[in-house]
Design an enzyme around this catalytic site. Sequence first.
Site, PDB file in Angstrom:
ATOM      1  CE  LYS A 128      -4.064   1.545   2.695  1.00 28.69           C
ATOM      2  NZ  LYS A 128      -4.843   1.232   3.922  1.00 28.69           N
ATOM      3  CG  MET A 179      -4.749   4.817   4.327  1.00 30.10           C
ATOM      4  SD  MET A 179      -3.632   6.200   3.943  1.00 30.10           S
ATOM      5  CE  MET A 179      -3.027   6.580   5.584  1.00 30.10           C
ATOM      6  CB  SER A 205      -8.247   2.784   3.079  1.00 29.50           C
ATOM      7  OG  SER A 205      -7.320   2.233   3.997  1.00 29.50           O
ATOM      8  CB  ILE A 226      -7.199   2.713  11.420  1.00 29.66           C
ATOM      9  CG1 ILE A 226      -7.287   3.324  12.830  1.00 29.66           C
ATOM     10  CG2 ILE A 226      -8.013   3.550  10.430  1.00 29.66           C
ATOM     11  CD1 ILE A 226      -6.710   4.704  12.974  1.00 29.66           C
ATOM     12  N   GLY A 227      -9.869   0.568  10.596  1.00 29.17           N
ATOM     13  CA  GLY A 227     -11.323   0.435  10.745  1.00 29.17           C
ATOM     14  C   GLY A 227     -11.890  -0.641   9.835  1.00 29.17           C
ATOM     15  N   GLY A 228     -10.984  -1.455   9.268  1.00 31.71           N
ATOM     16  CA  GLY A 228     -11.435  -2.499   8.349  1.00 31.71           C
ATOM     17  C   GLY A 228     -10.690  -2.466   7.027  1.00 31.71           C
ATOM     18  CB  SER A 229      -8.213  -0.049   5.767  1.00 32.53           C
ATOM     19  OG  SER A 229      -9.010   1.103   5.803  1.00 32.53           O
TER      20      SER A 229
END
EC number: 3.5.1.4
Lengths: 552, 552
Positions: A128, A179, A205, A226-229
């Site tokens: 990434k 992101m 992301s 950080i939240g599902g990325s």
Amino acid sequence: MTWQETAKNKRDSVMAAIPQEWILDTIPSATEVPNAILFIDSKLTEKERAITYSTILELQPQIQSGKLSALEVTKAFAHRSALLHQLTNCCAEIFFDKAFETATYQDEFFAQHGRTIGPLHGIPLSAKDQINLEGIDSAMGFVSLINNPIEKQDVSKLAIILQQMGAIFFIKTTTPPAMMAYTTTSNIYGETVNVYNRKVSCGGSSGGEGALIGGRGAPLGWGTDIGGSIRVPSSFAGIYGLRGSTNRLPYCKLTNSFADQPVLSSVVGPMASDLQDLKYVMELVIQAEPWKFDPKCPPIPWRDPEQQVPAGKLVFALQSWNKLVMPSPPVKRALAIVKEKLIDAGHDVIEWDPPISSMTATQVAVDVYGADGYKEVVDYTQASGEPIVPEILSLAGGATLPKGVGHIHEHWDHAKRRYEVQQAVDDYWFNETTKLTGTGRPVDGIICPVWDTPSFKTRDIGKFYGDYVAQFNTLDYSVVVVPVLCADKLEDTKPSRSEFVSDKDEELWEYYDAELVDGCPVGVQVVAPRWQEETAIGLAEVVDGCLRKSGS
Amino acid sequence: MTWQETAKNKRDSVMAAIPQEWILDTIPSATEVPNAILFIDSKLTEKERAITYSTILELQPQIQSGKLSALEVTKAFAHRSALLHQLTNCCAEIFFDKAFETATYQDEFFAQHGRTIGPLHGIPLSAKDQINLEGIDSAMGFVSLINNPIEKQDVSKLAIILQQMGAIFFIKTTTPPAMMAYTTTSNIYGETVNVYNRKVSCGGSSGGEGALIGGRGAPLGWGTDIGGSIRVPSSFAGIYGLRGSTNRLPYCKLTNSFADQPVLSSVVGPMASDLQDLKYVMELVIQAEPWKFDPKCPPIPWRDPEQQVPAGKLVFALQSWNKLVMPSPPVKRALAIVKEKLIDAGHDVIEWDPPISSMTATQVAVDVYGADGYKEVVDYTQASGEPIVPEILSLAGGATLPKGVGHIHEHWDHAKRRYEVQQAVDDYWFNETTKLTGTGRPVDGIICPVWDTPSFKTRDIGKFYGDYVAQFNTLDYSVVVVPVLCADKLEDTKPSRSEFVSDKDEELWEYYDAELVDGCPVGVQVVAPRWQEETAIGLAEVVDGCLRKSGS
């Protein structure tokens, strides 16, 4: 220079890094060619296909025996990635020249010494855009960060560890700015699309990474979460993805948004088309003792995943829905298949019913994301003049910038709420579920959807909550996404419904379009306790084994 | 009720919990009896002295064989503690009745089953006031927090772990309000004094614990440390104290000031008069897998301290001073003795010269302490009307309240600076020092002063920087304080000096008074890398072994 010109120059430079003979004359439309993979297969030689369909563990002995050179392996994946980029728009940076140079050096080393330089000698890996590599931008979707090539002392520690083992980085993949979206769109690159169905989103992301690995542009790559990325694009691309607990893997010297926000951190993790590859590379990185490279990594030694999973009957807890929105037909079908196969294999599946809902756990994370009122996003976009991409406001739960905290105690209160959620759910898992399993143990793992639908039109990202994934960022549990099926417009038709538990339930029922998401992969989350990445991998192997058992 | 009345009631209730026969008729003055220990010895029976001078590892077999009962052990330490409280003012809470009840229950259990309930059966432990015990206040020095007895669900996880092993809590010890001072004074209890020299401070903020353990009121107790609060009172009391890395030990459900401040956390750790006891109890707690009780604890297994220290010649790095203030004569002498003994034993001692000074590292911690402008301190004091104790402003570096951060990014910047300091000093230690040792390894440990002087008049706390200790809170290294000597007014006379490197150097030279600190213990910090508590203990054993070698 206008931001539009800067962005165009970046896009052009990415394309210019592709050898002319790999440039397609025409790019078929998403309607003509929804699935990029089959199209790309037809453009490769048999040997390129053989290489790019191999796993790391299959390539390794061929490289070590001299049967394959580092250069031919790297070139095969580079060619495939170049095509994937043209069909999905997944690459943020292409630097094949550097990669071929490294591969050539490795081949010379091998010829001279009769041995490889390390276990990942000749293995091309993708990353990434946040992962810092020398001499290459890490713009993470912001125009204002273009043309700031990374200097030697700022190379990501994870990249150093992998490069020392012989891994060859050759591309970096797209992200939304900061992101901050479950889809991958930026003013630099536009939209990255789903490799299985180019009409819909690749997720985000780490969406560029998902499209690339899903299309076998590299055997393994690195995303962040950080939240599902990591997990959303892994599910959307039919691959495996690991979100470990905070700092199990070294994040040191990755470029990041809100980099120093101390309450709830992004993690870096592997995304791979093969679970054994993912396990192997995780072990390599942990065995390299990342705590010697990154002060934030605790020295938790590698534990054999098979040893972490009890022998005999396992009991999984299933979160079948969030009680607010009924998952779409292909997602429900994926959960039903997993449950059925686990039971067929002699395991048990009970209900996951913790005292804190996935929405409540998610709200903590959402409040943290918005803690600074997106000041950094505003600053970075204003620096170039680019507008804020609307998709990235979706994570803050609205169409406008979040307000941000006033007094610092409001931010400390985020930390407090997170800790309380962790304590409550840990207590439920480690103590309460022990009374339900009949094994004398707590449930061995959680099974959970990744997303309500297989994918969506990128502009519709704001319709979704993301709580299936983000809850585990608040909880900081270890999660592996395991691919289960591909949506099938004939099988996954929209059920007729007249009763709904919420307006959102109705909205997403209406939104579901079996034709639109036809062919999109669907995965599930397999969840182990905090810091138990090996257990999550071991449980994923169990689930995966049940799903892929021949004859079933 | 006025705050003065509430405070007096608390003090009275503490005294009222002491059996009448243990109340001294008259308390000798500090001038008459500077050293509390010898005085107290004279008030105990031979058996009480034998018990209270025993280590845990000596008591354990006697309890397990039935030679000593839990009740007589608990009573002996209770008696000694009651006397210590009267001479040093070290107890915040006394609950002998509960302890005797528990001990009686344990004795009955032993009589009935012929075995102990766990490895700490019958062992009385003390705890700083922050540790939550059922039915007892955790006021941590604030009048407004008096009369809020802790409920069952809020008992500290560490206490639960220890109680399950049989440990008996019987007192809690004093702290300054918010634990924000290197001395121990509050409007509730007044000043706690040094057990070896009642004219001067016991240090802080775990000062009550230091006085108690230094006076052998318990074999081991628990302090906390966010800037040196375990280590300063350990040095001032001639005992061992461990400040481990963040969350190695479970802090869950301790009462804390700035409890949810996420950038730089307080840690809980053992203080003990015997190093083997400290090691033993550390191992017990880690073997109990605290990560199952506290979501913040990473699952780092216990590693044998002896195995963590290389065999043969070790190389220590010595920080002999901070280049701003020359340590006082007894501290210099302590460092010289440690260095000489290590070299005599075949080890090597080189200079510790990292790229970040102890003052720069400390400044990060100081900025974090003041991040909220002490809002919590203001709120808690205003709630009762008590004034802010001037001593607690010293940690923020001044006589007035710190300003606190404006935008949240200023607080995130604290996290950034901390991480950068950690990276720079880690790099120096793990990479640069390898070039200096001749062993092929980095330096094995750091030796460092704890404080400029053996102690001070409590009102003079503001004269000191505290950087020898606070630097390691920013760095998050593992530190064990090892006692070295007691100041001797004949040996540690003030040298004549005419040149000074700073005004502070001159001020503290002038302040030094060999007569005042006569008899005060002095320890050193023995430092291992982050998360290497076992290594710190193993190195402390090496230093301790050199110091106590018979004949030397």
